[in-house]
Design an enzyme around this catalytic site. Structure first.
Site, mmCIF file in Angstrom:
data_model
loop_
_atom_site.group_PDB
_atom_site.id
_atom_site.type_symbol
_atom_site.label_atom_id
_atom_site.label_comp_id
_atom_site.label_asym_id
_atom_site.label_seq_id
_atom_site.Cartn_x
_atom_site.Cartn_y
_atom_site.Cartn_z
ATOM 1 C CE LYS A 80 0.788 7.896 -0.695
ATOM 2 N NZ LYS A 80 0.544 6.795 -1.375
ATOM 3 C CD GLN B 58 -2.926 -0.732 -0.260
ATOM 4 O OE1 GLN B 58 -3.050 0.159 -1.033
ATOM 5 N NE2 GLN B 58 -3.637 -1.653 -0.013
ATOM 6 C CB SER B 59 0.618 4.635 1.754
ATOM 7 O OG SER B 59 -1.346 5.501 0.325
ATOM 8 C CG MET B 60 4.623 0.664 4.068
ATOM 9 S SD MET B 60 5.084 -0.569 5.393
ATOM 10 C CE MET B 60 5.225 -1.715 4.087
#
Length: 398
Positions: A124, A120-122
């Site tokens: 980023k 998921q947003s890790m």
């Protein structure tokens, strides 16, 4: 069907031939389906490899401590053990590195040391670290306008924004992260990225974006002056990725492979999900093993290890802090695609919905990775209890 904890009976999702319980295309990322899907993304979505290369594997020494019975608190504030909290919070994998050595490692829900798990947003923070490498090389100047690299965005709400404002999510671009609204911008990302089909009952007159860059070009509304305030918007990371691709002539998966994954000594090749135009989803489509997420965290803790510029990491640890920054990080901040826990420790965090976490703490020389499959996108009580557990582990290990 309700989701299940690791202590509950496990439903036979994708078991048998042909399997009888197949995740629905609209809900594969929701419980209970995500408990299987997050470890098997290559069977759910088209992906592209992030090659680990032919180089060394960074081997971890093991100085193991049994933390199963460590006293912590659960999501209600009641006393429990670390093992109990990991069960309560739908954990798939949990890793503690102390001074670069494995102190504690646990796998659940069918996950093992070779399983790739959706970040998921890790993702980023992975993208932001490679961006820092390119910036350190002088290929990108964060002080320049976004349109210096992507002139097409001059007709969008990013006109006038600097690259640094995109890195810190302080542009004024209107972008809703309302996950449960299919027409919100993040809902449109589901379709543009290829994660979900067009909702079957949606308005037939609504024009769904065919791919991520098309969605970016549609975002023309600004809600505040650029640089005025932080607002978490996943699409900013995709803008960064397109800048990286434009200046290097390489696709994101190749950049992450060459600049990061081949250099940190990964055990396994990673992968990204890709959209209909072959774009690797920088904001949330990255997948890797538990230990390789730990290697990434350790690289950051080692001030870049000669891979990511040390001054980039130092700058990343300095942001504009709360109060009231975030419900689970009241004294937090955000810089260069990382979360900062508070202004005292300046610990960095990679975070993703459904309970993904890499916590990087310089005070205790410790990296903690938690891979999870919450039933819902977010659970503030779970996140707060997990962060308290990280601090309890740090105190126990000294």
């Amino acid at each position: 069907m309700d989701s299940y904890r690791n202590s509950d009976p496990r439903p036979p999702i994708m078991q048998g031939s042909p399997p009888k319980l197949v995740p629905p295309k609209l809900d594969w990322d929701r419980g209970p389906w995500n408990r299987w899907a997050f470890q098997n993304i290559r069977e759910v979505l088209p992906t592209v490899e992030v090659w680990r290369g032919n180089g060394h594997r960074r081997r971890f020494e093991r100085v193991e401590v049994d933390l199963d019975d460590l006293p912590v608190v659960d999501s209600t504030g009641s006393a429990t053990t670390l093992a109990g909290l990991l069960d309560e919070t739908y954990t798939d994998g949990f890793l503690v590195l102390k001074d670069g050595k494995i102190a504690y490692e646990r796998y659940f829900n069918g996950m093992d040391e070779r399983s790739l798990h959706l970040s998921q947003s890790m993702a980023k923070s992975v993208t932001g670290s490679v961006f820092g490498i390119l910036a350190g090389r002088g290929l990108i100047d964060p002080a320049k306008p976004v349109t210096s690299y992507l002139p097409e965005l001059g007709e969008t709400a990013w006109a006038g924004a600097s690259v640094q404002q995109v890195l810190d999510m302080t542009t004024g671009v209107r972008f809703s992260e309302e996950y449960t609204n299919p027409y919100s911008e993040i809902g449109q990302v589901d379709v543009a990225s290829g994660w979900k089909p067009v909702p079957p009952c949606s308005d037939p007159a609504f024009q769904w974006p065919a791919h991520m860059f098309e969605l970016i070009l549609r975002l023309k509304d600004r809600v505040r002056p650029h640089g005025e305030a932080f607002e978490y918007r996943s699409i900013e990371t995709d803008v960064l990725a397109f800048i990286m691709e434009r200046v290097t002539g390489k696709r994101l998966a190749q950049l992450v492979s060459e600049e990061l994954w081949q250099k940190l000594g990964a055990d396994e090749s990673a992968c990204f999900s890709v959209d209909g135009a072959g774009y690797a989803l920088a904001e949330g489509g990255f997948n890797a093993t538990l230990r390789d997420y730990g290697r990434f965290g350790q690289l950051i803790l080692d001030n870049g290890g000669g891979v990511v510029p040390a001054d980039w990491i130092e700058a990343t640890r300095n942001g504009r802090h709360g109060p009231g920054f975030n419900p689970s990080l009241p004294e937090g901040s955000y810089r260069n695609q990382f979360w900062i826990e508070d202004p005292r420790s300046r610990a960095l965090m990679c975070r993703g919905v459904f309970g993904q976490l890499i916590h990087i703490g310089w005070d205790n020389r410790m990296v903690v990775v938690k891979l999870s499959t919450y039933p819902d996108f977010a659970n503030i009580a779970y996140s707060v209890a997990t962060l308290k557990a990280v601090h309890a582990i740090a105190a126990a290990l000294g």
